[in-house]
Motif scaffolding. Structure first.
Motif, short mmCIF file in Angstrom:
data_model
loop_
_atom_site.label_atom_id
_atom_site.label_comp_id
_atom_site.label_asym_id
_atom_site.label_seq_id
_atom_site.Cartn_x
_atom_site.Cartn_y
_atom_site.Cartn_z
N THR A 6 20.92 -2.84 -34.40
CA THR A 6 21.32 -3.00 -36.11
C THR A 6 22.91 -3.17 -36.12
O THR A 6 23.74 -2.59 -35.11
CB THR A 6 20.82 -1.87 -36.78
OG1 THR A 6 21.39 -0.60 -36.25
CG2 THR A 6 19.29 -1.78 -36.72
N SER A 52 18.89 -2.81 -43.31
CA SER A 52 18.63 -1.50 -43.07
C SER A 52 18.10 -0.67 -43.98
O SER A 52 17.53 0.62 -43.55
CB SER A 52 19.72 -0.99 -42.33
OG SER A 52 20.04 -1.84 -40.97
N VAL A 58 12.57 -3.80 -42.40
CA VAL A 58 12.75 -3.20 -41.04
C VAL A 58 11.56 -3.22 -40.19
O VAL A 58 11.50 -3.35 -38.91
CB VAL A 58 13.60 -1.71 -41.07
CG1 VAL A 58 13.87 -1.14 -39.60
CG2 VAL A 58 14.74 -2.05 -41.69
#
Length: 289
Positions: A6, A52, A58
């Motif tokens: 991420t 995120s 996600v």
């Protein structure tokens, strides 16, 4: 092994991504803006447009992922703690739904306090939530990023840095590239399991006075540092456009760790990394001045 990363364009993520590629891994990059990933890099990764702070996105993006490098994205709303809680919900949902076996979480020195360290409290909440998951989890408790000096470029030009910290109080300073190196090794190493805390303290503890001296030495001109009142710093944050809650959270990262705080992990060969501040200044700060 399928590894997700991420904030791959962040200070740490951009180094980590390239390290994994050099190690022979084709990482999956979760990013809100895949169009910003350079074409030369995109050829060696799998890009998935993902926010995120959206648990559903996600979870969908991480199906089949074995390991994930998780970073709570910087707060953007007037309620920074709510932003952190949303990111925490996302990583926990993904780990549980997809049975992700390994998480390396970019946390911070100070998260061990659990409460009273401003924005770091958001990272502490993520740690606590991940403790409840069945995955093997490593918490990288990182020191003060060298890259924070990039926000002080104008102050460096004028020769005056300001802080609410005691100017002669040592603390750990670290290069994001060093954090990426620890993260890459941790993701690729299958010998650890369970819950593990790994501090990343950089090469040495430095005071703000020493930082100013290093800057002056490298730049060839006077740079000094002064301690200012908490309210004065908060007012500067507000004038820069921060919402009040964000200003309090950012200020709290300094005020919450200045009175008798001692990191859970001491400096040792395990927690010390290589890149010196003056080397980072030459390569990253001086070209901007």
């Amino acid at each position: 092994m399928k590894i997700a990363v991420t904030t791959p364009q962040g200070n740490v993520g951009r180094h980590l991504t390239r390290m994994l590629i050099r190690a022979g891994v084709r990482p999956m990059l979760l990013t809100r803006h895949p169009e910003n990933v350079p074409a030369a890099l995109a050829a060696h990764v799998d890009l998935v447009a993902t926010d995120s702070r959206e648990p559903g996105q996600v979870v969908s993006a991480t199906v089949g992922v074995n390991a994930i490098y998780w970073v709570d994205p910087p707060a953007e709303s007037p309620d920074p703690m709510a932003d952190y809680r949303r990111a925490t919900e996302s990583v926990v949902a993904a780990v549980e739904a997809n049975r992700i076996g390994r998480v390396v979480f970019q946390s911070s020195v100070g998260a061990e306090k659990r409460l009273g360290a401003g924005e770091i409290d958001g990272l502490a909440e993520t740690e606590v939530a991940l403790d409840g998951c069945r995955a093997d989890v490593m918490y990288l408790r990182c020191g003060y990023f060298f890259t924070n000096l990039l926000f002080e470029a104008e102050s460096v030009k004028t020769g005056l840095l300001q802080t609410v910290q005691p100017v002669d109080a040592p603390m750990s300073w670290v290069a994001p590239r060093d954090i990426a190196e620890v993260a890459a090794l941790s993701l690729l190493n299958h010998e650890w399991s369970g819950r593990r805390v790994q501090a990343v303290h950089g090469p040495e503890d430095l005071t703000w006075t020493e930082v100013a001296e290093i800057l002056a030495d490298e730049l060839g001109r006077e740079v000094r540092v002064e301690r200012i009142a908490d309210e004065q710093m908060r007012e500067q944050y507000l004038q820069a456009g921060m919402p009040p809650a964000t200003a309090d959270a950012v200020l709290g990262m300094s005020t919450g760790l200045r009175e008798g705080f001692v990191p859970e992990q001491e400096r040792s060969i395990i927690t010390t990394t290589q890149t010196q501040l003056r080397v980072w200044i030459r390569e990253n700060l001086m070209p901007l001045l």
